[in-house]
Write an enzyme that holds these catalytic residues in place. Structure first.
Site, PDB file in Angstrom:
ATOM      1  N   ASN A 183       0.820  -1.225   0.000  1.00  0.00           N
ATOM      2  CA  ASN A 183       0.000   0.000   0.000  1.00  0.00           C
ATOM      3  C   ASN A 183       0.854   1.275   0.000  1.00  0.00           C
ATOM      4  OD1 ASN A 183       0.921  -0.229   2.592  1.00  0.00           O
ATOM      5  ND2 ASN A 183      -1.072  -0.593   3.525  1.00  0.00           N
TER       6      ASN A 183
ATOM      7  N   ARG B  94       3.069   6.421  11.923  1.00  0.00           N
ATOM      8  CA  ARG B  94       2.402   5.906  13.118  1.00  0.00           C
ATOM      9  C   ARG B  94       2.218   7.064  14.092  1.00  0.00           C
ATOM     10  NH1 ARG B  94       0.794   2.510  10.429  1.00  0.00           N
ATOM     11  NH2 ARG B  94       1.187   0.274  10.504  1.00  0.00           N
TER      12      ARG B  94
ATOM     13  N   GLN C  30      -5.754   3.237  18.462  1.00  0.00           N
ATOM     14  CA  GLN C  30      -6.765   3.089  17.411  1.00  0.00           C
ATOM     15  C   GLN C  30      -7.765   2.015  17.794  1.00  0.00           C
ATOM     16  OE1 GLN C  30      -3.911   4.494  13.694  1.00  0.00           O
ATOM     17  NE2 GLN C  30      -5.032   2.618  13.506  1.00  0.00           N
TER      18      GLN C  30
ATOM     19  N   HIS D  43      -7.591   6.084  10.160  1.00  0.00           N
ATOM     20  CA  HIS D  43      -6.482   5.372   9.511  1.00  0.00           C
ATOM     21  C   HIS D  43      -6.987   4.681   8.234  1.00  0.00           C
ATOM     22  CE1 HIS D  43      -2.839   2.481  10.267  1.00  0.00           C
ATOM     23  NE2 HIS D  43      -2.864   2.989   9.045  1.00  0.00           N
TER      24      HIS D  43
HETATM   25  P1  NAI Z   1      10.272   0.863   4.485  1.00  0.00           P
HETATM   26  O1  NAI Z   1      10.778  -0.233   5.341  1.00  0.00           O
HETATM   27  O2  NAI Z   1      10.330   0.693   3.009  1.00  0.00           O
HETATM   28  O3  NAI Z   1      11.016   2.238   4.838  1.00  0.00           O
HETATM   29  C1  NAI Z   1      11.172   2.687   6.148  1.00  0.00           C
HETATM   30  C2  NAI Z   1      12.391   3.606   6.176  1.00  0.00           C
HETATM   31  O4  NAI Z   1      12.427   4.244   7.450  1.00  0.00           O
HETATM   32  C3  NAI Z   1      13.710   2.849   5.995  1.00  0.00           C
HETATM   33  O5  NAI Z   1      14.473   3.468   4.981  1.00  0.00           O
HETATM   34  C4  NAI Z   1      14.374   2.980   7.354  1.00  0.00           C
HETATM   35  O6  NAI Z   1      15.788   3.013   7.275  1.00  0.00           O
HETATM   36  C5  NAI Z   1      13.793   4.297   7.833  1.00  0.00           C
HETATM   37  N1  NAI Z   1      13.918   4.476   9.278  1.00  0.00           N
HETATM   38  C6  NAI Z   1      13.756   3.574  10.275  1.00  0.00           C
HETATM   39  N2  NAI Z   1      14.019   4.135  11.455  1.00  0.00           N
HETATM   40  C7  NAI Z   1      14.345   5.426  11.223  1.00  0.00           C
HETATM   41  C8  NAI Z   1      14.723   6.501  12.054  1.00  0.00           C
HETATM   42  N3  NAI Z   1      14.896   6.341  13.384  1.00  0.00           N
HETATM   43  N4  NAI Z   1      14.955   7.687  11.470  1.00  0.00           N
HETATM   44  C9  NAI Z   1      14.869   7.850  10.129  1.00  0.00           C
HETATM   45  N5  NAI Z   1      14.529   6.859   9.287  1.00  0.00           N
HETATM   46  C10 NAI Z   1      14.274   5.657   9.832  1.00  0.00           C
HETATM   47  O7  NAI Z   1       8.779   1.107   4.962  1.00  0.00           O
HETATM   48  P2  NAI Z   1       7.578   1.797   4.161  1.00  0.00           P
HETATM   49  O8  NAI Z   1       6.895   0.810   3.307  1.00  0.00           O
HETATM   50  O9  NAI Z   1       8.087   3.051   3.540  1.00  0.00           O
HETATM   51  O10 NAI Z   1       6.578   2.132   5.372  1.00  0.00           O
HETATM   52  C11 NAI Z   1       6.996   2.987   6.421  1.00  0.00           C
HETATM   53  C12 NAI Z   1       5.946   2.998   7.518  1.00  0.00           C
HETATM   54  O11 NAI Z   1       4.762   3.640   7.054  1.00  0.00           O
HETATM   55  C13 NAI Z   1       5.455   1.617   7.965  1.00  0.00           C
HETATM   56  O12 NAI Z   1       6.333   0.993   8.861  1.00  0.00           O
HETATM   57  C14 NAI Z   1       4.141   1.956   8.607  1.00  0.00           C
HETATM   58  O13 NAI Z   1       4.319   2.304   9.958  1.00  0.00           O
HETATM   59  C15 NAI Z   1       3.668   3.188   7.823  1.00  0.00           C
HETATM   60  N6  NAI Z   1       2.542   2.864   6.942  1.00  0.00           N
HETATM   61  C16 NAI Z   1       1.347   3.510   7.133  1.00  0.00           C
HETATM   62  C17 NAI Z   1       0.243   3.194   6.372  1.00  0.00           C
HETATM   63  C18 NAI Z   1      -1.058   3.918   6.549  1.00  0.00           C
HETATM   64  O14 NAI Z   1      -2.083   3.436   6.073  1.00  0.00           O
HETATM   65  N7  NAI Z   1      -1.082   5.060   7.184  1.00  0.00           N
HETATM   66  C19 NAI Z   1       0.293   2.127   5.365  1.00  0.00           C
HETATM   67  C20 NAI Z   1       1.620   1.591   5.153  1.00  0.00           C
HETATM   68  C21 NAI Z   1       2.686   1.926   5.959  1.00  0.00           C
END
Ligand code: NAI
Length: 363
Positions: A122, A261, A290, A314
């Protein structure tokens, strides 16, 4: 609303009500359950429920026997260490979507319970929502629309706090799948600069494509941004990352968008920064709890001009397009598990006794 009594698979999804009866593509609901197309998966005993809070909830009662847990971030069943310790048969947790922070991942590591999510399912849905949220804050859209619904017409009242995105500095905390897609989508807006803060640097070619500059110090990063968007997972290193102290380093009147989040941003510090005008706007779809309680301050918080709130439930990552993708992904993770086939590596957050993903903090 438990549908079956004994189970190997326990799924905690949200009630879809009338909408789910009318719209079969709402696959993330109890009514239309995310993995319903399962073939061999159908042979397993499965229980599907939305009841997730408290000792008498279906979640807490049935986790004790479950071998497979399916949850969704949109209605998170919070799998704490305590519950993991009671879940003696639990082998695998599947997140129908992206973001598995509602599971105590360290406890899953300790108990050799695998945690998988449907990576990438997503990410476009969320990136589009982020761009929309940036625009609606910068252009002061919500108060302008509310004025129209009220029957009023006073252009100056809304134009006094409306700007162009062109020429602004936008930065993402986290430049993974979503963060990078946000940057890609912002390129045509001719922002002054695109920045990112992430411990994992983008490959040089990817950074060059979107002309994004990495800033390694978080305070320096936020102090340069007109707009900050949060796109990293929630883990020990990001819980409360955007707090009262960091907000002081934001540019006065910056806009903040968080679809990652809720708990990455301090609830009260954000509300106070918006009320004082330190932030001009806050928008997102994720909440520290939530469903959000009716009196959650983020529902109604405003900037000094009475606008700046772009909060929604959400749903950014659960468009009907996204639901089709994460339902298929959930089904294939479940089938791989049942058939003892290898899982797609990018879906494995926690493997047997260790983190496989590098995105949930530096270890
Ligand atoms: P991803 O794993 O592709 O990218 C996450 C990035 O965050 C990585 O590059 C990682 O190195 C970086 N990261 C981790 N800790 C960090 C920190 N302390 N400071 C800076 N960067 C940091 O994940 P993706 O697919 O981009 O998703 C990210 C988040 O988005 C998910 O874990 C989820 O919590 C949220 N999400 C929300 C949705 C919604 O419906 N609102 C749906 C999908 C994801």
């Amino acid at each position: 609303m438990l549908k079956h009594k004994r189970q190997n698979v326990l799924a905690i999804l949200y009630d879809g009500g009338k909408a789910a009866e009318e719209e079969p593509r709402l696959l993330g609901t109890v009514e239309n359950k995310a993995s319903r197309n399962g073939s061999r998966a159908r042979d397993m005993n499965s229980s599907v429920s939305s009841s997730k809070e408290g000792a008498d909830s279906d979640f807490q009662k049935h986790i004790v026997d479950a071998e497979v847990l399916i949850t969704t971030p949109f209605h998170p069943g919070y799998l704490t260490r305590d519950l993991i310790e009671k879940a003696k048969n639990l082998k695998i947790c599947i997140t129908a979507g992206v973001g598995s922070d509602h599971i105590d991942l360290n406890a899953a590591v300790d108990h050799r319970i695998q945690v998988l999510e449907v990576s990438g399912s997503n990410v476009v849905s969320v990136a589009e929502h982020v761009v929309m949220s940036i625009l609606l804050l910068v252009r002061n859209f919500v108060p302008a629309h509310e004025m129209i619904e009220r029957g009023d017409w006073q252009v100056s009242e809304v134009a006094r706090n409306a700007f162009d995105l062109e020429g602004k500095v936008v930065g993402t905390i986290g430049a993974g799948r979503i963060g990078y897609r946000v940057l890609q989508r912002l390129v045509p807006f001719d922002c002054k600069e695109l920045l990112y803060y992430d411990y994992a640097p983008l490959p040089a070619a990817a950074a060059e494509t979107v002309k994004a500059r990495r800033v390694e110090d978080l305070k320096q990063f936020v102090s340069q941004c007109d707009v900050v968007t949060v796109n990293c997972p929630l883990h020990e290193g990001t819980r409360g990352l955007v707090n009262a102290e960091l907000l002081k380093h934001f540019k006065k009147g910056a806009w903040l968008v968080n679809t990652a989040r809720g708990a990455i941003c301090d609830k009260d510090a954000v509300a106070e920064a918006l009320a004082s005008g330190q932030l001009s706007g806050y928008s997102g779809d994720v909440w520290n709890v939530q469903p959000a309680p009716k009196d959650h301050v983020w529902r109604t918080m405003k900037n000094p001009l009475g606008g700046g709130n772009g909060m929604v439930p959400h749903y950014s990552g659960t468009t009907l397009d996204a639901q089709a993708r994460y339902a298929n992904g959930t089904k294939s993770i479940l089938e791989n598990y049942i058939n003892k086939k290898d899982q797609e590596p990018q879906n494995i957050i926690v493997g047997l006794g260790k983190y496989e993903s590098k995105a949930y903090g530096q270890r």
